[in-house]
Write an enzyme that holds these catalytic residues in place. Sequence first.
Site, PDB file in Angstrom:
ATOM      1  N   SER A 145      -1.483 -34.103   6.127  1.00 52.54           N
ATOM      2  CA  SER A 145      -2.331 -34.435   7.275  1.00 52.54           C
ATOM      3  C   SER A 145      -3.602 -35.159   6.849  1.00 52.54           C
ATOM      4  O   SER A 145      -4.158 -34.890   5.777  1.00 52.54           O
ATOM      5  CB  SER A 145      -2.711 -33.145   8.016  1.00 52.54           C
ATOM      6  OG  SER A 145      -3.730 -33.369   8.964  1.00 52.54           O
ATOM      7  N   GLU A 147      -6.310 -34.523   8.043  1.00 56.57           N
ATOM      8  CA  GLU A 147      -7.361 -33.508   8.033  1.00 56.57           C
ATOM      9  C   GLU A 147      -7.710 -33.066   6.613  1.00 56.57           C
ATOM     10  O   GLU A 147      -8.757 -32.449   6.403  1.00 56.57           O
ATOM     11  CB  GLU A 147      -6.934 -32.299   8.862  1.00 56.57           C
ATOM     12  CG  GLU A 147      -6.855 -32.566  10.357  1.00 56.57           C
ATOM     13  CD  GLU A 147      -8.219 -32.603  11.023  1.00 56.57           C
ATOM     14  OE1 GLU A 147      -9.175 -32.028  10.469  1.00 56.57           O
ATOM     15  OE2 GLU A 147      -8.320 -33.213  12.113  1.00 56.57           O
ATOM     16  N   TYR A 171      -7.336 -25.241   8.538  1.00 52.47           N
ATOM     17  CA  TYR A 171      -6.099 -26.020   8.604  1.00 52.47           C
ATOM     18  C   TYR A 171      -6.064 -27.074   7.500  1.00 52.47           C
ATOM     19  O   TYR A 171      -5.065 -27.212   6.784  1.00 52.47           O
ATOM     20  CB  TYR A 171      -5.969 -26.680   9.970  1.00 52.47           C
ATOM     21  CG  TYR A 171      -4.837 -27.677  10.071  1.00 52.47           C
ATOM     22  CD1 TYR A 171      -3.528 -27.251  10.246  1.00 52.47           C
ATOM     23  CD2 TYR A 171      -5.080 -29.044   9.996  1.00 52.47           C
ATOM     24  CE1 TYR A 171      -2.483 -28.164  10.336  1.00 52.47           C
ATOM     25  CE2 TYR A 171      -4.050 -29.966  10.089  1.00 52.47           C
ATOM     26  CZ  TYR A 171      -2.755 -29.523  10.257  1.00 52.47           C
ATOM     27  OH  TYR A 171      -1.729 -30.436  10.342  1.00 52.47           O
TER      28      TYR A 171
END
Length: 351
Positions: A145, A147, A171
């Site tokens: 990801s 992120e 996360y």
Amino acid sequence: MSKIIDGKVGGELWRRERGLQKTALITGINGQDGSYLAEFLLEKGYEVHGILKRNSVAENQTARLDSVFDRLHLHYGDLNDLSSLISVLQNVNPDEIYNLAAQSHVRISFDMPIYTAATTGLGVLNVFEACRLICPEAKIYQASSSEMFGNSIDDDGFQRETTPMMPVSPYGCAKVFAYNIARNYRNSYNMFISNGILFNHESPRRGSNFVTSKIVKGAVAIKKGKQKYLSLGNLNATRDWGHAKDYVKAMWMMLQQETPDDFVCSTGVSHSVRDCVQYVFNQLDLDFSEHVKVDPKYFRPEELTDLKGDSTKLRTQLGWTPDYTFETLLNEMIEHEYTDSYADVPYDVTR
């Protein structure tokens, strides 16, 4: 006759030489990405298996799979239960594995950090370990990801495969562990594992607690008189938004290579949440300033302000190009929500 690995009975090479279909296993098959990937692989002639996490509301688990449900082979399992993964792999012996399952909501990861770490981080380790024991020759796609980068940005304003990872959420931290353990298993055990570092990707199948879906659903509800206001968090955060259909194609392309590698998948164009709100409300002839409220409870404890990916490596080495733009993505989401949930007058996507 048992399935064995490349060059032997049932392996990918053995099947390819005889014109037989390949077998794919998708964790998280009932999610947005998993459902589109299942459809894509079926169109390619794959035998598609998927892992579902059992819950008490079985009727809602496979709604995204309705169009292809009868063509799928579904198994109950859980990334946190190694024995269930081993059992599924023994039964399926897949040629390709797409690990998409996770606790995937960033804001919720602050409320459930331990569960997020266990599922999105250690759960990935369980998948790799099960594969090492049962089907070490299978090709594995790991859903990484954007992120993971956090607020780490290269001097030109982009994030790419070489950008340092400095996650700002539980996360993101869990995804960094999964990314690194993928590389570790790849190098230590000579396993084919590719990380796809996917930037934000949406669709009509996106869950309603994700911001693009929340904006579209809220705007259509306001248009239909079902509600008056929409509460959102940070309108100034910018994201690189693409369509899930384009991104599942990239996942597949990564596993068709001779050697595993890691790739950023993105459009290379960023828009703010405010841009998204304004476009959706304008398409519905609404003034968002009259209906949108900023609510601090939707802010993250640590904000990620800007994400914009450089997918040059994916485009040049694999030949990937997206079919959707930011605008065509949102138009599709608006049309689906308008006709699916509140239809009495069709939404005109040509306006």
